[in-house]
Design a protein around this motif. Sequence first.
Motif, PDB file in Angstrom:
ATOM      1  N   THR A  54       0.317   4.356   1.797  1.00 24.20           N
ATOM      2  CA  THR A  54       0.198   5.371   2.846  1.00 24.20           C
ATOM      3  C   THR A  54       1.502   5.488   3.630  1.00 24.20           C
ATOM      4  O   THR A  54       2.019   6.605   3.834  1.00 24.20           O
ATOM      5  CB  THR A  54      -0.972   5.036   3.793  1.00 24.20           C
ATOM      6  N   GLU A  73      -3.562  11.341   0.324  1.00 25.50           N
ATOM      7  CA  GLU A  73      -3.226  11.498   1.744  1.00 25.50           C
ATOM      8  C   GLU A  73      -3.205  12.995   2.036  1.00 25.50           C
ATOM      9  O   GLU A  73      -2.610  13.769   1.265  1.00 25.50           O
ATOM     10  CB  GLU A  73      -1.840  10.913   2.062  1.00 25.50           C
ATOM     11  N   ARG A 132     -11.482  -2.064   9.181  1.00 27.50           N
ATOM     12  CA  ARG A 132     -10.395  -1.939   8.214  1.00 27.50           C
ATOM     13  C   ARG A 132      -9.220  -2.865   8.591  1.00 27.50           C
ATOM     14  O   ARG A 132      -9.025  -3.210   9.740  1.00 27.50           O
ATOM     15  CB  ARG A 132      -9.907  -0.493   8.068  1.00 27.50           C
ATOM     16  N   TYR A 173      -5.227   3.102  11.656  1.00 27.54           N
ATOM     17  CA  TYR A 173      -6.399   3.979  11.679  1.00 27.54           C
ATOM     18  C   TYR A 173      -6.772   4.446  13.077  1.00 27.54           C
ATOM     19  O   TYR A 173      -6.679   3.698  14.053  1.00 27.54           O
ATOM     20  CB  TYR A 173      -7.600   3.288  11.023  1.00 27.54           C
ATOM     21  N   ALA A 227     -15.349  -3.889  -2.373  1.00 26.83           N
ATOM     22  CA  ALA A 227     -14.755  -2.655  -1.834  1.00 26.83           C
ATOM     23  C   ALA A 227     -13.918  -1.977  -2.913  1.00 26.83           C
ATOM     24  O   ALA A 227     -12.870  -2.482  -3.302  1.00 26.83           O
ATOM     25  CB  ALA A 227     -13.892  -2.973  -0.619  1.00 26.83           C
ATOM     26  N   GLU A 277       0.881  -1.173   0.000  1.00 25.50           N
ATOM     27  CA  GLU A 277       0.000   0.000   0.000  1.00 25.50           C
ATOM     28  C   GLU A 277       0.909   1.211   0.000  1.00 25.50           C
ATOM     29  O   GLU A 277       2.135   1.074   0.106  1.00 25.50           O
ATOM     30  CB  GLU A 277      -0.929  -0.023   1.219  1.00 25.50           C
TER      31      GLU A 277
END
Length: 423
Positions: free
Chosen positions: A83, A130, A257, A262, A279, A81
Amino acid sequence: MLTTAPRGTKDILPQEIENWRYVEAVMRRICAQYGYKEIRTPVFEHTELFKRGIGDTTDVVEKEMYTFTDRGNRSITLRPENTASAVRAFCEHKLYAEPAPTKLYYIGPMFRYDRPQAGRYRQFHQFGIEALGVDTPAIDAEAILLAVTILKELGLKDLHLKINSVGCPKCRPQHRAKLQDYFRPHLEELCDDCKSRFERNPLRLLDCKVPHDHELAAGAPSLGDCLCEECREHFEGVKKLLTAAGIDFEVDNTLVRGLDYYTKTAFEIQYVPLGAQSAVCGGGRYDGLVKEIGGQDVSGIGFAMGMERILLALESQNLLPEHKDGIDAFIVCPNQDNFELAFKTAIALRQAGLKTEFDFMARSMKAQMKQAGRLNAKFAVIFGDGELERGTVTLKNMANSTQTEIPVDEIVTILQTEVQKYE
Ligand code: HAM
């Protein structure tokens, strides 16, 4: 074997590329409207970044990472991912020096070793954003609005937005204790992963895909009941702004999630007709992540969308625009004695900005005309012996089959004018 791509990967062929570009163009355009700037980070990072960032009790880190030791004996991971990478870049390049929020977006390949199926791949692509440095509900609502706007702009209906608050380090311990009380009598029935998660990270028990554990999780105490005042207020603020923006949503207290970073807002957008992999977008707030990986105490929020899933959804709904591929001119030159002139003409036409093709294989006149048709050429420029003796070539309009003889030294100017009539 050598002529087959690895399981879970996919070639994106020339005929599909226009669809990708179309979707990417919509994303880029809307990101610009919202003030997001593109960032491109490496496809691999130090393994530790993902372990620390995503959390080492998550499925992604425990089971799905492509990790290897490089020749310099470093542990490297193909990014599952983006992030953690974006946050790493934010710290490394001191992007926080600019006034907040720092708004970033990215489009690129991600890698997860998961069981491939329709809509789930081992190499897949994400578009994501982001926003760092602002912790008010307005930026959460804006991020969600941005996701919804893109999906709506692409024409997708039947979207289902679910939101939740997953709390913060202040209110989670209380929920953690309640979860452990709930699951303790069932500990023996849980899968091995969940048994180990019970102590290490009981929130992950809510995310288990094993049917029995999943069913049990449905009755578990809700985090919503344990939220501290600050988290509750923040969540109320987000909901209020989404309502003001006319966005439909459902509050789903079971939405946790699959990544550990988070805090507070978490959300997912499902495109229900996609079935198991419905999703299309997931995201949320991650107020502890920048600090966790060694930066300052800076909050963040973002989301990512699966490009393949969006394309599948658009395809199933016939929402992809038709792309008329074609060229401006095809040079037909059956006599190889004239090839050099034809070749130079093609170069001149391309320099003048026209999409031009010609035959490489000394095919017959008929075969070359057929090729011009197959390539959807607007004009065929025929270098026939008779015409060339007169210093001309034949220009054939492929749409209506009209033919005119034009001087060789005017081919470029005449074609430029003719092609313009189509634009
Ligand atoms: P995620 O929910 O793991 O979140 O992934 C986001 C989206 O990527 C999913 O909703 C799905 O559309 C797509 N996706 C995930 N795995 C696959 C796969 N194996 N094959 C195809 N598509 C897939 C994140 O990755 C977070 N980084 C999102 C985020 C950004 N949160 C805050 N900022």
